[in-house]
Design a protein around this motif. Structure first.
Motif, PDB file in Angstrom:
ATOM      1  N   VAL A 145       0.985  -1.335  -0.022  1.00  0.00           N
ATOM      2  CA  VAL A 145       0.221   0.001  -0.058  1.00  0.00           C
ATOM      3  C   VAL A 145       0.732   1.489   0.015  1.00  0.00           C
ATOM      4  O   VAL A 145       0.595   2.178  -0.686  1.00  0.00           O
ATOM      5  CB  VAL A 145      -1.399   0.026   1.221  1.00  0.00           C
ATOM      6  N   ASN A 146       1.964   1.443   0.827  1.00  0.00           N
ATOM      7  CA  ASN A 146       2.920   2.574   0.775  1.00  0.00           C
ATOM      8  C   ASN A 146       3.602   2.711  -0.443  1.00  0.00           C
ATOM      9  O   ASN A 146       3.484   3.821  -0.713  1.00  0.00           O
ATOM     10  CB  ASN A 146       3.557   2.149   1.912  1.00  0.00           C
ATOM     11  N   TYR A 178      -8.035   2.541   2.932  1.00  0.00           N
ATOM     12  CA  TYR A 178      -6.785   3.175   3.335  1.00  0.00           C
ATOM     13  C   TYR A 178      -7.139   4.537   3.359  1.00  0.00           C
ATOM     14  O   TYR A 178      -7.942   5.204   2.358  1.00  0.00           O
ATOM     15  CB  TYR A 178      -5.695   2.903   2.214  1.00  0.00           C
ATOM     16  N   GLU A 179      -6.794   5.434   4.212  1.00  0.00           N
ATOM     17  CA  GLU A 179      -7.024   6.865   4.332  1.00  0.00           C
ATOM     18  C   GLU A 179      -6.794   7.702   3.189  1.00  0.00           C
ATOM     19  O   GLU A 179      -7.492   8.684   2.772  1.00  0.00           O
ATOM     20  CB  GLU A 179      -6.255   7.491   5.503  1.00  0.00           C
ATOM     21  N   PHE A 197      -7.031  -1.597  -1.476  1.00  0.00           N
ATOM     22  CA  PHE A 197      -7.031  -1.037  -0.047  1.00  0.00           C
ATOM     23  C   PHE A 197      -8.106   0.337  -0.030  1.00  0.00           C
ATOM     24  O   PHE A 197      -7.824   1.222   0.134  1.00  0.00           O
ATOM     25  CB  PHE A 197      -5.587  -0.236   0.146  1.00  0.00           C
TER      26      PHE A 197
END
Length: 77
Positions: free
Chosen positions: A28-29, A59-60, A56
């Protein structure tokens, strides 16, 4: 990669991101950093954004992008 971008060394940032992507295409990063990198340099990001949204959803960053898209579309109407 983020440190390289901050220092203005975008070639090294891209190399680092590509290496990370080759190690784990679903991190994700890495995907989020690739989107930011691409936006900053006006490079295509559709593939990475699509993967982020598919894998994701909570994910924010993805939630922020989705809510921004909804707001934009509402403003168009």
């Amino acid at each position: 990669a983020v440190c390289y971008m901050h220092m203005g060394n975008f070639d090294e940032a891209e190399t680092t991101l590509l290496e990370a992507l080759n190690e784990s295409a679903k991190d994700v990063n890495t995907l989020a950093n690739f989107v930011i990198f691409g936006l900053h340099l006006s490079k295509p990001i559709t593939q990475y954004m699509r993967q982020l949204k598919m894998l994701f959803l909570e994910y924010e960053f993805v939630e922020w992008v989705n809510s921004s898209e909804v707001a934009f579309n509402q403003d168009l109407q």
